[in-house]
Motif scaffolding. Sequence first.
Motif, PDB file in Angstrom:
ATOM      1  N   MET A  27       0.838  -1.204   0.000  1.00 44.68           N
ATOM      2  CA  MET A  27       0.000   0.000   0.000  1.00 44.68           C
ATOM      3  C   MET A  27       0.876   1.257   0.000  1.00 44.68           C
ATOM      4  SD  MET A  27      -1.279   0.411   3.930  1.00 44.68           S
ATOM      5  CE  MET A  27      -0.867   2.137   4.120  1.00 44.68           C
ATOM      6  N   ILE A  28       0.252   2.344  -0.382  1.00 47.23           N
ATOM      7  CA  ILE A  28       0.952   3.619  -0.339  1.00 47.23           C
ATOM      8  C   ILE A  28       1.063   4.047   1.122  1.00 47.23           C
ATOM      9  CG2 ILE A  28       0.818   6.050  -0.934  1.00 47.23           C
ATOM     10  CD1 ILE A  28      -0.578   5.197  -3.501  1.00 47.23           C
ATOM     11  N   LYS A  29       2.293   4.238   1.539  1.00 48.42           N
ATOM     12  CA  LYS A  29       2.490   4.642   2.927  1.00 48.42           C
ATOM     13  C   LYS A  29       2.035   6.080   3.119  1.00 48.42           C
ATOM     14  CE  LYS A  29       6.401   3.849   5.021  1.00 48.42           C
ATOM     15  NZ  LYS A  29       7.872   3.638   5.204  1.00 48.42           N
ATOM     16  N   ASN A  30       1.293   6.297   4.167  1.00 47.19           N
ATOM     17  CA  ASN A  30       0.963   7.668   4.519  1.00 47.19           C
ATOM     18  C   ASN A  30       2.123   8.240   5.300  1.00 47.19           C
ATOM     19  OD1 ASN A  30      -1.586   8.292   3.413  1.00 47.19           O
ATOM     20  ND2 ASN A  30      -2.489   6.821   4.835  1.00 47.19           N
ATOM     21  N   LEU A  31       2.937   8.983   4.647  1.00 52.68           N
ATOM     22  CA  LEU A  31       4.104   9.552   5.298  1.00 52.68           C
ATOM     23  C   LEU A  31       3.669  10.764   6.112  1.00 52.68           C
ATOM     24  CD1 LEU A  31       6.292   9.045   2.163  1.00 52.68           C
ATOM     25  CD2 LEU A  31       6.375   7.708   4.243  1.00 52.68           C
ATOM     26  N   GLY A  38       4.029  17.084   5.655  1.00 52.21           N
ATOM     27  CA  GLY A  38       5.203  17.814   5.201  1.00 52.21           C
ATOM     28  C   GLY A  38       6.139  16.946   4.375  1.00 52.21           C
ATOM     29  N   ALA A  39       5.907  15.625   4.399  1.00 50.58           N
ATOM     30  CA  ALA A  39       6.757  14.751   3.591  1.00 50.58           C
ATOM     31  C   ALA A  39       6.510  15.009   2.113  1.00 50.58           C
ATOM     32  CB  ALA A  39       6.453  13.300   3.909  1.00 50.58           C
ATOM     33  N   ALA A  40       7.557  14.863   1.326  1.00 56.26           N
ATOM     34  CA  ALA A  40       7.409  14.960  -0.120  1.00 56.26           C
ATOM     35  C   ALA A  40       7.989  13.699  -0.728  1.00 56.26           C
ATOM     36  CB  ALA A  40       8.101  16.204  -0.650  1.00 56.26           C
ATOM     37  N   SER A  41       7.573  12.576  -0.148  1.00 59.17           N
ATOM     38  CA  SER A  41       8.026  11.269  -0.617  1.00 59.17           C
ATOM     39  C   SER A  41       6.814  10.384  -0.819  1.00 59.17           C
ATOM     40  CB  SER A  41       8.950  10.613   0.415  1.00 59.17           C
ATOM     41  OG  SER A  41      10.100  11.391   0.632  1.00 59.17           O
ATOM     42  N   ILE A  42       6.981   9.339  -1.601  1.00 59.79           N
ATOM     43  CA  ILE A  42       5.939   8.338  -1.745  1.00 59.79           C
ATOM     44  C   ILE A  42       6.606   6.977  -1.840  1.00 59.79           C
ATOM     45  CG2 ILE A  42       5.824   8.650  -4.262  1.00 59.79           C
ATOM     46  CD1 ILE A  42       2.801   8.039  -4.067  1.00 59.79           C
ATOM     47  N   ALA A  43       6.029   6.016  -1.129  1.00 54.97           N
ATOM     48  CA  ALA A  43       6.435   4.617  -1.255  1.00 54.97           C
ATOM     49  C   ALA A  43       5.355   3.937  -2.086  1.00 54.97           C
ATOM     50  CB  ALA A  43       6.535   3.971   0.121  1.00 54.97           C
ATOM     51  N   PHE A  44       5.722   3.393  -3.225  1.00 56.69           N
ATOM     52  CA  PHE A  44       4.693   2.896  -4.149  1.00 56.69           C
ATOM     53  C   PHE A  44       4.092   1.575  -3.671  1.00 56.69           C
ATOM     54  CE2 PHE A  44       7.271   5.599  -7.025  1.00 56.69           C
ATOM     55  CZ  PHE A  44       6.269   6.483  -7.361  1.00 56.69           C
ATOM     56  N   ARG A  45       2.794   1.488  -3.823  1.00 57.51           N
ATOM     57  CA  ARG A  45       2.056   0.270  -3.503  1.00 57.51           C
ATOM     58  C   ARG A  45       2.585  -0.900  -4.338  1.00 57.51           C
ATOM     59  NH1 ARG A  45      -3.604   1.282  -5.669  1.00 57.51           N
ATOM     60  NH2 ARG A  45      -2.573   3.258  -5.301  1.00 57.51           N
ATOM     61  N   GLU A  46       2.750  -0.664  -5.619  1.00 54.04           N
ATOM     62  CA  GLU A  46       3.291  -1.676  -6.526  1.00 54.04           C
ATOM     63  C   GLU A  46       4.566  -1.104  -7.132  1.00 54.04           C
ATOM     64  OE1 GLU A  46       2.038  -4.599  -6.941  1.00 54.04           O
ATOM     65  OE2 GLU A  46       0.111  -4.319  -5.913  1.00 54.04           O
ATOM     66  N   PRO A  47       5.633  -1.907  -7.209  1.00 47.92           N
ATOM     67  CA  PRO A  47       6.865  -1.379  -7.801  1.00 47.92           C
ATOM     68  C   PRO A  47       6.685  -1.105  -9.288  1.00 47.92           C
ATOM     69  CG  PRO A  47       7.060  -3.741  -7.416  1.00 47.92           C
ATOM     70  CD  PRO A  47       5.771  -3.319  -6.786  1.00 47.92           C
ATOM     71  N   LEU A  48       7.460  -0.178  -9.783  1.00 44.05           N
ATOM     72  CA  LEU A  48       7.470   0.114 -11.227  1.00 44.05           C
ATOM     73  C   LEU A  48       8.756  -0.491 -11.780  1.00 44.05           C
ATOM     74  CD1 LEU A  48       4.916   1.602 -11.612  1.00 44.05           C
ATOM     75  CD2 LEU A  48       6.026   2.664  -9.639  1.00 44.05           C
ATOM     76  N   GLY A  85      16.685 -11.887 -10.786  1.00 44.45           N
ATOM     77  CA  GLY A  85      15.709 -10.827 -10.565  1.00 44.45           C
ATOM     78  C   GLY A  85      15.831  -9.650 -11.507  1.00 44.45           C
ATOM     79  N   PHE A  86      15.270  -8.540 -11.070  1.00 45.10           N
ATOM     80  CA  PHE A  86      15.255  -7.336 -11.893  1.00 45.10           C
ATOM     81  C   PHE A  86      15.264  -6.097 -11.004  1.00 45.10           C
ATOM     82  CE2 PHE A  86      11.022  -8.682 -11.025  1.00 45.10           C
ATOM     83  CZ  PHE A  86      10.827  -9.909 -11.657  1.00 45.10           C
ATOM     84  N   ALA A  87      15.210  -4.937 -11.643  1.00 44.70           N
ATOM     85  CA  ALA A  87      15.258  -3.675 -10.911  1.00 44.70           C
ATOM     86  C   ALA A  87      13.900  -2.992 -10.976  1.00 44.70           C
ATOM     87  CB  ALA A  87      16.327  -2.758 -11.513  1.00 44.70           C
ATOM     88  N   ALA A  88      13.545  -2.321  -9.886  1.00 44.50           N
ATOM     89  CA  ALA A  88      12.260  -1.623  -9.863  1.00 44.50           C
ATOM     90  C   ALA A  88      12.353  -0.377  -8.997  1.00 44.50           C
ATOM     91  CB  ALA A  88      11.162  -2.540  -9.343  1.00 44.50           C
ATOM     92  N   ILE A  89      11.524   0.592  -9.342  1.00 42.09           N
ATOM     93  CA  ILE A  89      11.409   1.809  -8.539  1.00 42.09           C
ATOM     94  C   ILE A  89      10.360   1.563  -7.463  1.00 42.09           C
ATOM     95  CG2 ILE A  89      10.690   4.231  -8.556  1.00 42.09           C
ATOM     96  CD1 ILE A  89      11.832   4.393 -11.409  1.00 42.09           C
ATOM     97  N   THR A  90      10.738   1.800  -6.207  1.00 40.45           N
ATOM     98  CA  THR A  90       9.808   1.532  -5.104  1.00 40.45           C
ATOM     99  C   THR A  90       9.402   2.786  -4.344  1.00 40.45           C
ATOM    100  OG1 THR A  90      11.640   1.107  -3.591  1.00 40.45           O
ATOM    101  CG2 THR A  90      10.736  -0.794  -4.783  1.00 40.45           C
ATOM    102  N   GLY A  91      10.055   3.899  -4.630  1.00 40.08           N
ATOM    103  CA  GLY A  91       9.695   5.121  -3.934  1.00 40.08           C
ATOM    104  C   GLY A  91      10.444   6.306  -4.504  1.00 40.08           C
ATOM    105  N   LEU A  92      10.091   7.482  -4.062  1.00 41.97           N
ATOM    106  CA  LEU A  92      10.793   8.685  -4.512  1.00 41.97           C
ATOM    107  C   LEU A  92      10.638   9.820  -3.506  1.00 41.97           C
ATOM    108  CD1 LEU A  92       8.637  11.020  -5.674  1.00 41.97           C
ATOM    109  CD2 LEU A  92       8.326   9.281  -7.427  1.00 41.97           C
ATOM    110  N   THR A  93      11.560  10.743  -3.593  1.00 39.68           N
ATOM    111  CA  THR A  93      11.491  11.988  -2.822  1.00 39.68           C
ATOM    112  C   THR A  93      11.667  13.155  -3.787  1.00 39.68           C
ATOM    113  OG1 THR A  93      12.425  10.917  -0.855  1.00 39.68           O
ATOM    114  CG2 THR A  93      12.534  13.325  -0.945  1.00 39.68           C
ATOM    115  N   ALA A  94      10.677  14.049  -3.810  1.00 40.43           N
ATOM    116  CA  ALA A  94      10.723  15.199  -4.727  1.00 40.43           C
ATOM    117  C   ALA A  94      11.647  16.281  -4.166  1.00 40.43           C
ATOM    118  CB  ALA A  94       9.322  15.767  -4.930  1.00 40.43           C
TER     119      ALA A  94
END
Lengths: 351, 351
Positions: free
Chosen positions: B1-5, B8-18, B192-201
């Motif tokens: 799930m998308i974490k509720n940070l 003031g946070a400007a990050s997101i942890a993705f529910r599903e990896p990209l 395995g492979f590589a995936a994006i799991t989160g970001l900080t703007a």
Amino acid sequence: MIKNLHRGAASIAFREPLYIESCASIVSQKEGEGPLGKLFDIVCEDPMFGCDTWEAAESTLQKETATLALNRSRLTPDDVQLMFAGDLLAQTAATCFGSAGIGIPFYGLYGACSTMGESLSLGALSLTAGFGSRVLCVTSSHFASAEKEFRFPLGYGNQRPLSATWTVTGSGACILSTTPPAKSSPLRSSVGFAAITGLTAGRVMDYGLKDSMNMGGCMAPAACDTIARNFSDFSRTPSDYDAVFTGDLGTVGQKILLDLLSEQNIDLASIHQDCGLLIYDNETQDTHSGGSGCGCSATVLAAYILPKVVSGEWKRILFVPTGALLSKVSFNEGDSIPGIAHAVVIEHMEV
Amino acid sequence: MIKNLHRGAASIAFREPLYIESCASIVSQKEGEGPLGKLFDIVCEDPMFGCDTWEAAESTLQKETATLALNRSRLTPDDVQLMFAGDLLAQTAATCFGSAGIGIPFYGLYGACSTMGESLSLGALSLTAGFGSRVLCVTSSHFASAEKEFRFPLGYGNQRPLSATWTVTGSGACILSTTPPAKSSPLRSSVGFAAITGLTAGRVMDYGLKDSMNMGGCMAPAACDTIARNFSDFSRTPSDYDAVFTGDLGTVGQKILLDLLSEQNIDLASIHQDCGLLIYDNETQDTHSGGSGCGCSATVLAAYILPKVVSGEWKRILFVPTGALLSKVSFNEGDSIPGIAHAVVIEHMEV
């Protein structure tokens, strides 16, 4: 739910609407004297906006507009998690020294005069992805900084052909929210509010035109492509919209757009409006083909379009800012001027 | 799930990896002679890339890289619903005449040398929002077009201080997908492979520095801000990452970054790497503080970083391209040089 559109579609219908919680528009004297003059939040008579350079003037204009959009909904920068902004200058300098300085995490855009469509689109996508609860979308343009960036020094007094447009000195800002605007919000009427319910991403269209004094002609094919794909992707016809607003095609580009759409059996004549044709009165203001610039569609959206959606006078409109992709280097090296247009579906939502 | 940070946070942890389905890198001779030379997909000896102008050279470089990323996964432009791309030139001309010409619906970005972080971030957000199943993220830079855009004519033979960086001639592209790469994919190993799991703007940080020959110093505060917020928002420490890659801080900026982070009790020394320090060998290549440009972090990501994540050598890394926000006009008008940095969390995912 998110509609699964057909393969090849570049549109999305949002599961939950993205509400437009606040907006603001600031322009300069010429725009203030135009047909929409009384609708803008602030008309600043000083084209320098109290600064020493045209670039600083545009930065100040943009930053003040973003701040006004926050203030109108009694928000602080901490209430907004993300900002999407851009302008016409090289390296988007008006934005980097303008609204970006407010301190909200920021993704910079360059979409030429289509940037307000791009910022609203990416703001809506980010909120839908779950990134925060509010985003700020801002663009600006300034006649003098744009002339310096793309054309001739102002003092040269260059003659302009009738196909040329006049860059709007103005900035528009919108705050998108995942929740409906509060009762005190300027974008809530007794009957409802405005929300983004879908979008169509633009493709670059290049018909090989090279005349930077006829940008309407350069952009019309992109506007046609985006509008036609919006109708196709959403299975809509012109009767499904109360109005379709292009950004700054002007008189020349508007005629080409309507001709190109009629070749696809789409008759848009009765509902098409162009922000560049709305903002000035060419009879008295000598603006030739109309207004242009990132600030053109952004200020017309904030001052003229959104209030009519909020009041319910328009139930659903398509906002399609149009951009001409050129730089002075690409122009002087003989390149063509491709166009792009990004469409945003804005609907009246009942309380 | 998308974490509720936290607020003031400007990050997101993705529910599903990209998932990163494909990537490509093309560089020129100098980069090919550097420490990573053998890892790039193509080293083109002709700095003009077969064209007549530096701008057309960069456009061609970028378009070929985007096309190679498609080809490596046997995709056509129709398989990709959206593209995010940008470059350093005024009005992002290398992109408008480069990868944008492929015909994929396109949002143009300007984030200076942080653009690869911005394009991956917005690509990941768009897929998470439900817009299609694949996005293409591309950036480029070219030594000669950048010198012309920002500094002096090449023929002038300007002397460069040791704090100056060398703009990478190169382009990197990634294709993000909502589904894991196929067995035939170049970005899938046996494990395995590589995936994006989160970001900080990133936020714009302006310490008032004005030296365009010390961009590492201008960008380090932004890199510090973004990295520290990433650690805070995700409740992580340096030990949670195998490596943290900044884009192009160079030797001067790296020292400032490590000093600034140590003031916040973050010791990044053992895991910090800088793409600008990896791509050239200053002992033999005379590149002073290191490499820079949108193409620097993008090519190092595609050629060096992603394969090690795919192989599982690195389990989780933070990719933090860094941008210096200046134009030749802003510089010559005496403005400061703010910085920005966008962070993307990339993880090894087991098959």
